[in-house]
Design a protein around this motif. Structure first.
Motif, PDB file in Angstrom:
ATOM      1  N   ARG A 148     -32.736  19.888 -34.554  1.00  0.00           N
ATOM      2  CA  ARG A 148     -31.920  20.663 -34.604  1.00  0.00           C
ATOM      3  C   ARG A 148     -31.471  21.034 -35.906  1.00  0.00           C
ATOM      4  NH1 ARG A 148     -29.634  21.623 -29.661  1.00  0.00           N
ATOM      5  NH2 ARG A 148     -27.573  20.868 -30.735  1.00  0.00           N
ATOM      6  N   ALA A 149     -31.398  20.090 -36.235  1.00  0.00           N
ATOM      7  CA  ALA A 149     -30.461  20.197 -37.897  1.00  0.00           C
ATOM      8  C   ALA A 149     -31.340  20.929 -38.997  1.00  0.00           C
ATOM      9  CB  ALA A 149     -29.580  18.521 -37.951  1.00  0.00           C
ATOM     10  N   ILE A 150     -32.663  20.453 -38.640  1.00  0.00           N
ATOM     11  CA  ILE A 150     -33.444  20.749 -39.330  1.00  0.00           C
ATOM     12  C   ILE A 150     -33.363  22.583 -39.109  1.00  0.00           C
ATOM     13  CG2 ILE A 150     -35.899  21.670 -40.286  1.00  0.00           C
ATOM     14  CD1 ILE A 150     -36.386  18.709 -39.578  1.00  0.00           C
ATOM     15  N   ILE A 151     -32.867  23.214 -38.377  1.00  0.00           N
ATOM     16  CA  ILE A 151     -33.541  23.804 -38.291  1.00  0.00           C
ATOM     17  C   ILE A 151     -31.057  24.920 -38.325  1.00  0.00           C
ATOM     18  CG2 ILE A 151     -33.413  26.068 -36.181  1.00  0.00           C
ATOM     19  CD1 ILE A 151     -35.769  24.522 -34.513  1.00  0.00           C
ATOM     20  N   MET A 152     -31.369  24.231 -37.785  1.00  0.00           N
ATOM     21  CA  MET A 152     -29.488  24.581 -38.465  1.00  0.00           C
ATOM     22  C   MET A 152     -28.940  24.356 -40.077  1.00  0.00           C
ATOM     23  SD  MET A 152     -26.798  23.409 -35.436  1.00  0.00           S
ATOM     24  CE  MET A 152     -27.619  22.030 -35.296  1.00  0.00           C
ATOM     25  N   SER A 153     -29.793  23.847 -40.601  1.00  0.00           N
ATOM     26  CA  SER A 153     -29.410  24.071 -41.963  1.00  0.00           C
ATOM     27  C   SER A 153     -29.924  24.872 -42.737  1.00  0.00           C
ATOM     28  CB  SER A 153     -30.180  22.897 -42.406  1.00  0.00           C
ATOM     29  OG  SER A 153     -31.553  23.041 -43.005  1.00  0.00           O
ATOM     30  N   GLY A 154     -30.456  25.268 -41.619  1.00  0.00           N
ATOM     31  CA  GLY A 154     -30.854  27.081 -42.668  1.00  0.00           C
ATOM     32  C   GLY A 154     -32.934  27.084 -43.052  1.00  0.00           C
ATOM     33  N   ALA A 155     -33.490  25.928 -41.976  1.00  0.00           N
ATOM     34  CA  ALA A 155     -34.998  26.593 -42.176  1.00  0.00           C
ATOM     35  C   ALA A 155     -35.303  28.018 -40.630  1.00  0.00           C
ATOM     36  CB  ALA A 155     -36.064  24.981 -41.233  1.00  0.00           C
ATOM     37  N   TYR A 156     -35.530  28.876 -41.241  1.00  0.00           N
ATOM     38  CA  TYR A 156     -35.530  29.926 -40.921  1.00  0.00           C
ATOM     39  C   TYR A 156     -36.653  30.373 -40.605  1.00  0.00           C
ATOM     40  CZ  TYR A 156     -36.099  31.934 -45.326  1.00  0.00           C
ATOM     41  OH  TYR A 156     -36.180  32.442 -46.440  1.00  0.00           O
ATOM     42  N   GLU A 157     -37.087  30.942 -39.322  1.00  0.00           N
ATOM     43  CA  GLU A 157     -38.366  31.710 -39.077  1.00  0.00           C
ATOM     44  C   GLU A 157     -39.201  30.026 -38.704  1.00  0.00           C
ATOM     45  OE1 GLU A 157     -39.119  34.356 -42.477  1.00  0.00           O
ATOM     46  OE2 GLU A 157     -37.762  36.187 -41.171  1.00  0.00           O
ATOM     47  N   HIS A 158     -40.116  29.962 -39.641  1.00  0.00           N
ATOM     48  CA  HIS A 158     -41.229  28.742 -39.507  1.00  0.00           C
ATOM     49  C   HIS A 158     -41.076  27.858 -40.266  1.00  0.00           C
ATOM     50  CE1 HIS A 158     -41.986  31.422 -36.066  1.00  0.00           C
ATOM     51  NE2 HIS A 158     -42.374  30.009 -36.041  1.00  0.00           N
ATOM     52  N   ASN A 159     -40.246  28.010 -41.316  1.00  0.00           N
ATOM     53  CA  ASN A 159     -39.994  27.084 -42.300  1.00  0.00           C
ATOM     54  C   ASN A 159     -39.659  26.050 -41.745  1.00  0.00           C
ATOM     55  OD1 ASN A 159     -39.833  28.430 -44.739  1.00  0.00           O
ATOM     56  ND2 ASN A 159     -38.067  29.555 -44.471  1.00  0.00           N
ATOM     57  N   TRP A 160     -39.092  25.501 -40.731  1.00  0.00           N
ATOM     58  CA  TRP A 160     -39.454  23.776 -39.895  1.00  0.00           C
ATOM     59  C   TRP A 160     -40.876  23.479 -40.014  1.00  0.00           C
ATOM     60  CZ3 TRP A 160     -42.776  23.721 -35.483  1.00  0.00           C
ATOM     61  CH2 TRP A 160     -42.637  25.133 -34.855  1.00  0.00           C
ATOM     62  N   GLN A 161     -41.723  24.046 -40.231  1.00  0.00           N
ATOM     63  CA  GLN A 161     -43.295  23.482 -40.018  1.00  0.00           C
ATOM     64  C   GLN A 161     -43.365  22.793 -41.432  1.00  0.00           C
ATOM     65  OE1 GLN A 161     -45.432  27.243 -39.401  1.00  0.00           O
ATOM     66  NE2 GLN A 161     -45.663  27.147 -37.437  1.00  0.00           N
ATOM     67  N   LYS A 162     -42.460  23.613 -42.365  1.00  0.00           N
ATOM     68  CA  LYS A 162     -42.769  22.336 -43.521  1.00  0.00           C
ATOM     69  C   LYS A 162     -41.993  20.574 -43.129  1.00  0.00           C
ATOM     70  CE  LYS A 162     -43.370  26.515 -46.329  1.00  0.00           C
ATOM     71  NZ  LYS A 162     -42.990  27.790 -47.428  1.00  0.00           N
ATOM     72  N   HIS A 163     -41.354  20.334 -42.403  1.00  0.00           N
ATOM     73  CA  HIS A 163     -41.034  19.292 -42.052  1.00  0.00           C
ATOM     74  C   HIS A 163     -42.107  18.660 -41.204  1.00  0.00           C
ATOM     75  CE1 HIS A 163     -37.144  20.187 -44.002  1.00  0.00           C
ATOM     76  NE2 HIS A 163     -37.541  21.373 -43.542  1.00  0.00           N
ATOM     77  N   PRO A 164     -42.522  17.060 -41.420  1.00  0.00           N
ATOM     78  CA  PRO A 164     -43.360  16.834 -40.845  1.00  0.00           C
ATOM     79  C   PRO A 164     -42.832  16.062 -39.805  1.00  0.00           C
ATOM     80  CG  PRO A 164     -43.178  15.340 -42.672  1.00  0.00           C
ATOM     81  CD  PRO A 164     -42.671  16.796 -43.024  1.00  0.00           C
ATOM     82  N   GLY A 165     -43.790  15.880 -38.860  1.00  0.00           N
ATOM     83  CA  GLY A 165     -43.762  14.896 -37.683  1.00  0.00           C
ATOM     84  C   GLY A 165     -42.634  15.316 -36.879  1.00  0.00           C
ATOM     85  N   VAL A 166     -42.504  17.096 -36.837  1.00  0.00           N
ATOM     86  CA  VAL A 166     -41.629  17.507 -35.986  1.00  0.00           C
ATOM     87  C   VAL A 166     -41.511  18.504 -35.714  1.00  0.00           C
ATOM     88  CG1 VAL A 166     -38.941  16.132 -37.158  1.00  0.00           C
ATOM     89  CG2 VAL A 166     -40.017  18.800 -37.737  1.00  0.00           C
ATOM     90  N   ALA A 167     -42.742  18.868 -35.621  1.00  0.00           N
ATOM     91  CA  ALA A 167     -42.603  20.573 -34.919  1.00  0.00           C
ATOM     92  C   ALA A 167     -42.593  20.378 -33.532  1.00  0.00           C
ATOM     93  CB  ALA A 167     -44.823  20.434 -35.161  1.00  0.00           C
ATOM     94  N   GLU A 168     -43.356  19.585 -32.531  1.00  0.00           N
ATOM     95  CA  GLU A 168     -42.709  20.384 -30.874  1.00  0.00           C
ATOM     96  C   GLU A 168     -41.568  20.294 -31.119  1.00  0.00           C
ATOM     97  OE1 GLU A 168     -43.804  17.556 -27.062  1.00  0.00           O
ATOM     98  OE2 GLU A 168     -44.578  17.070 -28.849  1.00  0.00           O
ATOM     99  N   ALA A 169     -40.608  19.527 -31.550  1.00  0.00           N
ATOM    100  CA  ALA A 169     -39.316  19.161 -31.517  1.00  0.00           C
ATOM    101  C   ALA A 169     -38.144  20.716 -31.468  1.00  0.00           C
ATOM    102  CB  ALA A 169     -38.632  17.781 -32.270  1.00  0.00           C
ATOM    103  N   CYS A 170     -39.479  21.150 -32.814  1.00  0.00           N
ATOM    104  CA  CYS A 170     -38.820  22.731 -33.808  1.00  0.00           C
ATOM    105  C   CYS A 170     -39.066  23.519 -32.718  1.00  0.00           C
ATOM    106  CB  CYS A 170     -39.152  22.186 -35.068  1.00  0.00           C
ATOM    107  SG  CYS A 170     -38.381  21.088 -36.300  1.00  0.00           S
ATOM    108  N   THR A 171     -40.229  23.548 -32.591  1.00  0.00           N
ATOM    109  CA  THR A 171     -40.563  24.291 -30.940  1.00  0.00           C
ATOM    110  C   THR A 171     -39.108  24.961 -30.329  1.00  0.00           C
ATOM    111  OG1 THR A 171     -43.052  23.776 -31.946  1.00  0.00           O
ATOM    112  CG2 THR A 171     -42.418  25.388 -30.094  1.00  0.00           C
ATOM    113  N   ARG A 172     -39.325  23.440 -29.620  1.00  0.00           N
ATOM    114  CA  ARG A 172     -38.449  23.810 -28.574  1.00  0.00           C
ATOM    115  C   ARG A 172     -36.885  24.681 -28.629  1.00  0.00           C
ATOM    116  NH1 ARG A 172     -39.691  18.548 -27.389  1.00  0.00           N
ATOM    117  NH2 ARG A 172     -37.473  17.724 -28.438  1.00  0.00           N
ATOM    118  N   TRP A 173     -36.176  24.471 -29.589  1.00  0.00           N
ATOM    119  CA  TRP A 173     -35.123  24.773 -30.502  1.00  0.00           C
ATOM    120  C   TRP A 173     -35.565  26.803 -31.264  1.00  0.00           C
ATOM    121  CZ3 TRP A 173     -31.692  23.423 -28.019  1.00  0.00           C
ATOM    122  CH2 TRP A 173     -31.676  22.476 -26.971  1.00  0.00           C
TER     123      TRP A 173
END
Length: 392
Positions: free
Chosen positions: A206-231
């Motif tokens: 949740r913090a990664i996305i709200m920090s500004g990982a727009y679109e699918h930039n959160w994929q560059k954070h290892p180990g959280v893909a499943e959790a980020c997909t939900r948000w």
């Protein structure tokens, strides 16, 4: 007697220069441009490993880390958040930014949370931020026992406590989330910047996305893909990212941290021993489980009224050593009565009394014994001059 520069930080390690030059040549300052191994991403991995945490998220400041931590906890709107009455104004500000209400707790003359007042107010709140203000650790055993029993999440504001230990456990890893600062007056200096750590995948997602990982930039954070997909697309973006240049400044300093911590503790304890020899100065001792990592010193004046305290600070400044008396400085951001952006700002008589005589002096970790002696001589000379004038 030559006084040291009390505001100069250590030089940035030479190891940073090549990476900074590469970044300047490529112009690649945005953390998500590179497919992998961006300096910010590497910093997050290295910092998490250093702290023994699963996840880290680097952001623009410790204040941003606190704000995102509160949002990531998914608290109800207008949630009440208990904070110490002695902290920096950014802490209650982060609570308000997160659409929560700060609840202030009394602090004792040792600068730590008053556990009686904390326990009394805890049933009325939804979350807790413990500020280890100026590196002074409150009783984390008692705090965590109470909060765990009540199922209330704890955020550690460890802006001043990188390197501090509690029962040999790293401060910032005891609560649900730990937040740190890379501002210039901290152990690691990027000018500005911050980072949060946690072991909770959903929370950091949740913090990664709200920090500004727009679109699918959160994929560059290892180990959280499943959790980020939900948000994905379900949370607002606040754009609080750290940039690669700041990360390049921080990364080589992590290796310097153990030495800086050891030097800072040596300096603090040397100065404390000399100051405590004065009947008019008291440096509070650490709590038993605490191993501090200071780059400043705080002490209380003893037996001086407000005029004498102000005269002491003025005499010290005139001799070249700035003493900040938290409650005596106009508009001081650490004096709770100046947080007038809080509705129904409460009175905290015990905290107010402490702040009116609590003094703050920087002690950069690079100072040597001769530098420390010069600083202490000024402080003791100023306190002697004031007390002798009162006695005359």
């Amino acid at each position: 007697m030559t006084l040291p520069d009390m505001h100069r930080a250590e030089a940035i390690p030479e190891a940073a220069r090549a990476e900074i030059e590469r970044l300047l040549q490529t112009g690649d300052l945005f953390r998500y441009t590179a497919a992998s191994d961006a300096p910010v991403s590497l910093l997050e991995v290295e910092f998490a490993q250093m702290m023994g945490s699963r996840y880290a998220l680097a952001v623009s400041s410790c204040s941003a880390a606190l704000f995102l931590s509160l949002l990531a906890l998914d608290l109800p709107k207008n949630a009440r958040v208990l904070i110490p009455g002695f902290t920096f104004a950014a802490v209650p500000s982060s609570v308000i930014h997160a659409n929560c209400q700060p609840v202030l707790c009394e602090v004792g003359d040792n600068y730590r949370v008053d556990m009686k007042d904390f326990e009394a107010k805890l049933p009325s709140v939804d979350a807790v931020i413990i500020s280890h203000m100026r590196g002074h650790t409150s009783d984390m055993d008692a705090i965590m026992a109470l909060c765990d029993a009540a199922d209330i999440p704890v955020i550690e504001d460890a802006a001043h406590s990188l390197g501090t230990l509690w029962h040999d456990r790293k401060i910032g890893t005891i609560g649900k989330i730990g937040c740190f600062s890379f501002q210039s007056y901290k152990m690691v200096n990027a000018g500005e910047g911050g980072i949060l750590i946690t072991d909770d995948a959903d929370l950091v997602a949740r913090a990664i996305i709200m920090s500004g990982a727009y679109e699918h930039n959160w994929q560059k954070h290892p180990g959280v893909a499943e959790a980020c997909t939900r948000w994905q697309n379900k949370l607002p973006l606040y754009n609080l990212r750290l940039n690669n240049l700041s990360a390049a400044l921080v990364r080589p300093q992590l290796a310097e941290l153990p030495r800086r911590v050891a030097d800072g503790l040596r300096n603090h304890d040397y100065v404390a021993a000399r100051l405590n020899a004065s009947a008019h100065i008291s440096v509070p001792a650490p709590l038993g489980p605490e191993t501090r990592a200071p780059d400043s010193i705080q002490f209380n004046t003893v037996g001086l009224d407000d005029d004498a305290i102000r005269a002491f600070a003025a005499a010290s400044a005139a001799a070249g050593v700035k003493v900040q008396v938290f409650g005596q400085s106009a508009d001081n951001a650490r004096a709770f009565w100046n947080w007038q952006f809080i509705e129904d700002l409460p009175e905290l008589p015990q905290t107010r009394k402490m702040l009116m005589s609590a003094c703050d002096v920087r002690l950069p970790v690079h100072l040597k014994i001769d530098d420390l002696d010069a600083v202490v001589d000024v402080l003791l000379g100023a306190i002697m001059a004031v007390t002798n004038a009162e006695a005359a």
